[in-house]
Design an enzyme around this catalytic site. Structure first.
Site, mmCIF file in Angstrom:
data_model
loop_
_atom_site.group_PDB
_atom_site.id
_atom_site.type_symbol
_atom_site.label_atom_id
_atom_site.label_comp_id
_atom_site.label_asym_id
_atom_site.label_seq_id
_atom_site.Cartn_x
_atom_site.Cartn_y
_atom_site.Cartn_z
ATOM 1 N N SER A 154 0.852 -1.183 0.000
ATOM 2 C CA SER A 154 0.000 0.000 0.000
ATOM 3 C C SER A 154 0.887 1.232 0.000
ATOM 4 O O SER A 154 2.000 1.209 0.533
ATOM 5 C CB SER A 154 -0.908 0.022 1.237
ATOM 6 N N ASN A 198 -0.720 4.089 0.985
ATOM 7 C CA ASN A 198 -1.586 4.943 1.800
ATOM 8 C C ASN A 198 -0.848 5.335 3.078
ATOM 9 O O ASN A 198 -0.518 4.482 3.906
ATOM 10 C CB ASN A 198 -2.883 4.189 2.119
ATOM 11 N N LYS A 251 -2.564 4.248 6.407
ATOM 12 C CA LYS A 251 -2.409 2.826 6.721
ATOM 13 C C LYS A 251 -0.987 2.534 7.196
ATOM 14 O O LYS A 251 -0.771 1.769 8.146
ATOM 15 C CB LYS A 251 -2.727 1.966 5.493
ATOM 16 N N ASP A 282 -6.719 -5.133 2.600
ATOM 17 C CA ASP A 282 -7.829 -4.672 1.766
ATOM 18 C C ASP A 282 -8.964 -4.366 2.722
ATOM 19 O O ASP A 282 -9.418 -5.236 3.474
ATOM 20 C CB ASP A 282 -8.259 -5.706 0.725
ATOM 21 N N GLY A 285 -9.872 8.502 5.083
ATOM 22 C CA GLY A 285 -10.962 7.769 4.454
ATOM 23 C C GLY A 285 -12.321 8.208 4.980
ATOM 24 O O GLY A 285 -12.623 9.407 5.059
ATOM 25 N N TYR A 286 -13.138 7.236 5.369
ATOM 26 C CA TYR A 286 -14.496 7.515 5.846
ATOM 27 C C TYR A 286 -14.567 7.753 7.355
ATOM 28 O O TYR A 286 -15.661 7.847 7.913
ATOM 29 C CB TYR A 286 -15.422 6.356 5.464
#
Length: 217
Positions: A23, A25, A28, A86, A176-177
């Site tokens: 990743s 990100n 993360k 994921d 993110g969310y």
């Protein structure tokens, strides 16, 4: 495969002091480094971008499939053990969307602002019909760890984090969310938690603890 063989495989995986994280990100990566450091596991996590490894094509139909695809891709190109995450947000009233497409829900990969705006807009007609009913959501994380690209026995771990979806952003942390994910028992959004509190209870924190437990067998 016997339990002894499986245990030997797990032990061998911890002997490598460098794992590739499939990743790029930053959120993360920060969470992984903190969780692995707290677990006192002698592993250095290297983001795949540091090795000039581009993202894999995520053409699986489930979190598990995509995690394995990403882990094998990173391991094949690096020659190192690899771990892939994921994860995504599932909202039952939307047929569990955005699900595996969470990062690109609005069409542009990794654009948190657009993804959150689309989720708010997609839920608005439902809210108009059920104004007092909270909308449930669940963060899902699946981790896949491979010792080499063709590892026939990937280690799989998963975590689930239940909550509710807010009508507007709340909190300025996380990614993110997180600003839309409300935790009624804490009266806080995921974005308003400290990094330590989030890592302790989040879907990713749960999955990493499960992974570490399997590695210690």
């Amino acid at each position: 495969m016997s339990n002894t063989d499986a245990s030997q495989l797990s032990t061998q995986s911890t002997a490598d002091n460098q794992w590739v994280l499939a990743s790029n990100n930053k959120g993360k990566l920060a969470e992984f480094k903190k969780l692995f450091r707290d677990a006192n596991l002698n592993v250095t996590i290297i983001p795949q971008g540091q090795l000039d490894i581009e993202d894999a094509v995520e053409d699986g139909l489930s979190f598990v499939e995509n995690a394995i695809i990403k882990a094998r891709h990173a391991s094949r190109l690096s020659g190192l053990p690899a771990i892939a995450d994921d994860s995504g947000l599932c909202v039952p009233v939307l047929g569990n969307a955005p699900g595996i497409y969470s990062a690109r829900y609005a069409g542009e990969h990794g654009n948190d602002g657009k993804n959150n705006a689309k989720l708010i807009a997609d839920l608005q007609p439902i809210r108009d019909q059920q104004t007092k009913t909270p909308i449930a959501g669940m963060f899902v994380c699946v981790l896949a760890m491979v010792r080499h690209a063709d590892d026939p026995l990937p280690i799989i771990a998963q975590g689930l984090w239940q909550g509710e979806i807010l009508e507007a952003l709340h909190g300025d942390g996380g990614f993110g969310y997180d600003p839309l994910f409300w935790l009624p028992e804490l009266q806080a959004s995921a974005a308003s938690l400290s990094a330590a509190d989030k890592n302790r209870i989040s879907h990713r924190g749960q999955a990493i603890q499960q992974l570490l437990a399997q590695l210690s067998l």
